[in-house]
Every structure is written in C-alpha cells, then in structure tokens.
Scaffold this motif. Structure first.
Motif, PDB file in Angstrom:
ATOM      1  N   TYR A  16       0.827  -1.202   0.000  1.00  0.00           N
ATOM      2  CA  TYR A  16       0.000   0.000   0.000  1.00  0.00           C
ATOM      3  C   TYR A  16       0.869   1.262   0.000  1.00  0.00           C
ATOM      4  CZ  TYR A  16      -4.138  -2.835   0.914  1.00  0.00           C
ATOM      5  OH  TYR A  16      -5.159  -3.737   0.824  1.00  0.00           O
ATOM      6  N   PHE A  17       1.964   1.230   0.714  1.00  0.00           N
ATOM      7  CA  PHE A  17       2.882   2.366   0.744  1.00  0.00           C
ATOM      8  C   PHE A  17       3.475   2.620  -0.642  1.00  0.00           C
ATOM      9  CE2 PHE A  17       7.230   4.012   1.382  1.00  0.00           C
ATOM     10  CZ  PHE A  17       6.917   5.225   1.980  1.00  0.00           C
ATOM     11  N   VAL A  18       3.910   1.559  -1.314  1.00  0.00           N
ATOM     12  CA  VAL A  18       4.497   1.694  -2.650  1.00  0.00           C
ATOM     13  C   VAL A  18       3.450   2.193  -3.635  1.00  0.00           C
ATOM     14  CG1 VAL A  18       5.479   0.394  -4.581  1.00  0.00           C
ATOM     15  CG2 VAL A  18       6.328   0.007  -2.267  1.00  0.00           C
ATOM     16  N   ILE A  19       2.246   1.692  -3.550  1.00  0.00           N
ATOM     17  CA  ILE A  19       1.167   2.141  -4.446  1.00  0.00           C
ATOM     18  C   ILE A  19       0.883   3.626  -4.201  1.00  0.00           C
ATOM     19  CG2 ILE A  19      -1.297   1.920  -4.942  1.00  0.00           C
ATOM     20  CD1 ILE A  19      -0.953  -1.114  -4.562  1.00  0.00           C
ATOM     21  N   GLY A  20       0.877   4.042  -2.947  1.00  0.00           N
ATOM     22  CA  GLY A  20       0.675   5.457  -2.628  1.00  0.00           C
ATOM     23  C   GLY A  20       1.771   6.331  -3.213  1.00  0.00           C
ATOM     24  N   LEU A  21       3.016   5.875  -3.098  1.00  0.00           N
ATOM     25  CA  LEU A  21       4.128   6.634  -3.675  1.00  0.00           C
ATOM     26  C   LEU A  21       4.010   6.727  -5.199  1.00  0.00           C
ATOM     27  CD1 LEU A  21       7.265   5.478  -1.653  1.00  0.00           C
ATOM     28  CD2 LEU A  21       6.091   7.672  -1.555  1.00  0.00           C
ATOM     29  N   LEU A  22       3.588   5.637  -5.821  1.00  0.00           N
ATOM     30  CA  LEU A  22       3.433   5.650  -7.279  1.00  0.00           C
ATOM     31  C   LEU A  22       2.342   6.615  -7.708  1.00  0.00           C
ATOM     32  CD1 LEU A  22       3.848   1.859  -8.160  1.00  0.00           C
ATOM     33  CD2 LEU A  22       5.443   3.719  -8.627  1.00  0.00           C
ATOM     34  N   ILE A  23       1.258   6.651  -6.971  1.00  0.00           N
ATOM     35  CA  ILE A  23       0.165   7.567  -7.313  1.00  0.00           C
ATOM     36  C   ILE A  23       0.620   9.013  -7.146  1.00  0.00           C
ATOM     37  CG2 ILE A  23      -2.118   8.384  -6.566  1.00  0.00           C
ATOM     38  CD1 ILE A  23      -2.803   5.439  -5.975  1.00  0.00           C
ATOM     39  N   GLY A  25       3.700  10.093  -7.238  1.00  0.00           N
ATOM     40  CA  GLY A  25       4.696  10.335  -8.287  1.00  0.00           C
ATOM     41  C   GLY A  25       4.057  10.565  -9.639  1.00  0.00           C
ATOM     42  N   ASP A  26       2.975   9.833  -9.900  1.00  0.00           N
ATOM     43  CA  ASP A  26       2.272   9.994 -11.169  1.00  0.00           C
ATOM     44  C   ASP A  26       1.614  11.366 -11.263  1.00  0.00           C
ATOM     45  OD1 ASP A  26       1.402   9.042 -13.686  1.00  0.00           O
ATOM     46  OD2 ASP A  26      -0.580   8.579 -12.838  1.00  0.00           O
ATOM     47  N   LEU A  27       1.154  11.883 -10.140  1.00  0.00           N
ATOM     48  CA  LEU A  27       0.519  13.197 -10.139  1.00  0.00           C
ATOM     49  C   LEU A  27       1.534  14.333 -10.207  1.00  0.00           C
ATOM     50  CD1 LEU A  27      -2.239  12.613  -7.441  1.00  0.00           C
ATOM     51  CD2 LEU A  27      -2.536  12.694  -9.918  1.00  0.00           C
ATOM     52  N   LEU A  28       2.640  14.200  -9.503  1.00  0.00           N
ATOM     53  CA  LEU A  28       3.631  15.272  -9.439  1.00  0.00           C
ATOM     54  C   LEU A  28       4.701  15.181 -10.524  1.00  0.00           C
ATOM     55  CD1 LEU A  28       4.191  15.513  -5.588  1.00  0.00           C
ATOM     56  CD2 LEU A  28       2.708  16.910  -7.030  1.00  0.00           C
ATOM     57  N   GLY A  29       4.861  14.040 -11.126  1.00  0.00           N
ATOM     58  CA  GLY A  29       5.910  13.837 -12.128  1.00  0.00           C
ATOM     59  C   GLY A  29       5.833  14.786 -13.311  1.00  0.00           C
ATOM     60  N   PRO A  30       4.687  14.908 -13.966  1.00  0.00           N
ATOM     61  CA  PRO A  30       4.616  15.811 -15.130  1.00  0.00           C
ATOM     62  C   PRO A  30       4.897  17.271 -14.772  1.00  0.00           C
ATOM     63  CG  PRO A  30       2.763  14.300 -15.147  1.00  0.00           C
ATOM     64  CD  PRO A  30       3.465  14.102 -13.844  1.00  0.00           C
ATOM     65  N   ALA A  31       4.432  17.718 -13.623  1.00  0.00           N
ATOM     66  CA  ALA A  31       4.689  19.104 -13.219  1.00  0.00           C
ATOM     67  C   ALA A  31       6.185  19.310 -12.993  1.00  0.00           C
ATOM     68  CB  ALA A  31       3.904  19.437 -11.960  1.00  0.00           C
ATOM     69  N   PHE A  32       6.832  18.373 -12.328  1.00  0.00           N
ATOM     70  CA  PHE A  32       8.263  18.477 -12.068  1.00  0.00           C
ATOM     71  C   PHE A  32       9.064  18.441 -13.361  1.00  0.00           C
ATOM     72  CE2 PHE A  32      12.368  16.447 -11.125  1.00  0.00           C
ATOM     73  CZ  PHE A  32      12.889  17.390 -10.257  1.00  0.00           C
ATOM     74  N   SER A  33       8.705  17.534 -14.258  1.00  0.00           N
ATOM     75  CA  SER A  33       9.458  17.425 -15.511  1.00  0.00           C
ATOM     76  C   SER A  33       9.264  18.653 -16.390  1.00  0.00           C
ATOM     77  CB  SER A  33       9.077  16.150 -16.261  1.00  0.00           C
ATOM     78  OG  SER A  33       7.729  16.210 -16.667  1.00  0.00           O
ATOM     79  N   SER A  34       8.065  19.229 -16.409  1.00  0.00           N
ATOM     80  CA  SER A  34       7.867  20.430 -17.218  1.00  0.00           C
ATOM     81  C   SER A  34       8.616  21.613 -16.616  1.00  0.00           C
ATOM     82  CB  SER A  34       6.382  20.752 -17.365  1.00  0.00           C
ATOM     83  OG  SER A  34       5.822  21.092 -16.125  1.00  0.00           O
ATOM     84  N   ALA A  35       8.710  21.680 -15.293  1.00  0.00           N
ATOM     85  CA  ALA A  35       9.485  22.749 -14.657  1.00  0.00           C
ATOM     86  C   ALA A  35      10.964  22.606 -15.004  1.00  0.00           C
ATOM     87  CB  ALA A  35       9.281  22.717 -13.153  1.00  0.00           C
ATOM     88  N   MET A  36      11.475  21.393 -14.977  1.00  0.00           N
ATOM     89  CA  MET A  36      12.876  21.168 -15.326  1.00  0.00           C
ATOM     90  C   MET A  36      13.130  21.495 -16.803  1.00  0.00           C
ATOM     91  SD  MET A  36      14.497  20.385 -12.647  1.00  0.00           S
ATOM     92  CE  MET A  36      16.019  19.797 -13.330  1.00  0.00           C
ATOM     93  N   LEU A  37      12.181  21.154 -17.667  1.00  0.00           N
ATOM     94  CA  LEU A  37      12.316  21.457 -19.092  1.00  0.00           C
ATOM     95  C   LEU A  37      12.335  22.962 -19.312  1.00  0.00           C
ATOM     96  CD1 LEU A  37      12.382  20.430 -22.012  1.00  0.00           C
ATOM     97  CD2 LEU A  37       9.894  20.467 -21.979  1.00  0.00           C
ATOM     98  N   SER A  38      11.473  23.674 -18.618  1.00  0.00           N
ATOM     99  CA  SER A  38      11.432  25.129 -18.734  1.00  0.00           C
ATOM    100  C   SER A  38      12.748  25.746 -18.265  1.00  0.00           C
ATOM    101  CB  SER A  38      10.270  25.669 -17.909  1.00  0.00           C
ATOM    102  OG  SER A  38      10.265  27.069 -17.930  1.00  0.00           O
TER     103      SER A  38
END
Length: 95
Positions: A16-23, A25-38
């Motif tokens: 359950y902990f790993v699934i929570g981290l994946l969820i 990460g899935d929500l915050l990943g695109p925002a983080f990657s677009s910030a790094m790209l910018s």
C-alpha cells in the motif's frame, strides 16, 4: 455484533505504501518534468545569447586585425619610425 479487526500483514502495508508513492509520483511527475524542461530552455537561451555576443565580438576583432594589418597601415607605421619599404624583405606567414 462485534466488529472484525482488520489485520494487515507487513507485505500488505509495504504494498500500500508503494502504491501510494506511485500515485503521488504519477501526479507530481509531469509538473516536475515540465518545470525542469522550462529551466533547461531558459539556460539554453542564455547560452545562445552569450554565443551570439561572443561571435559579434570575434567578428569585430577580426575586422580590426584586418584593418591594422593592411599594407597601407604597415607602411605608415614604418615611415613614422624612419623605416623604408623593401618588398624583398617582406615574408607572408599563413596558418
């Protein structure tokens, strides 16, 4: 009626902990990657600007070198120092 006590095993808690981290990460990943790209794009534009400025400076200095190394300029400097123009003593050095 008695309530049943829910008992989770250690493996289930971890799962359950790993699934929570994946969820998360899935929500915050695109925002983080677009910030790094910018940020990276801003740095690239800054470097391009510096390169353009340096190329203009190099071109300016190259023109100055050509102007100072012209035959007329050399002759005027030579005559100001009391030297004479002797074509047989001139050597052209090229890279």
């Amino acid at each position: 009626m008695q309530k049943k006590k829910i008992c989770l095993l250690k493996g289930e808690k971890f799962l359950y902990f790993v699934i929570g981290l994946l969820i998360i990460g899935d929500l915050l990943g695109p925002a983080f990657s677009s910030a790094m790209l910018s940020k990276t794009n801003i740095e690239v534009e800054s470097v391009k600007s510096k390169i353009t400025k340096q190329e203009k400076l190099n071109e300016s200095l190259s023109m100055k070198i050509n102007e100072l190394s012209s035959l007329d300029k050399i002759e005027s400097v030579a005559t100001s120092y009391g030297l004479e123009y002797n074509n047989s003593n001139i050597r052209i050095i090229s890279e």
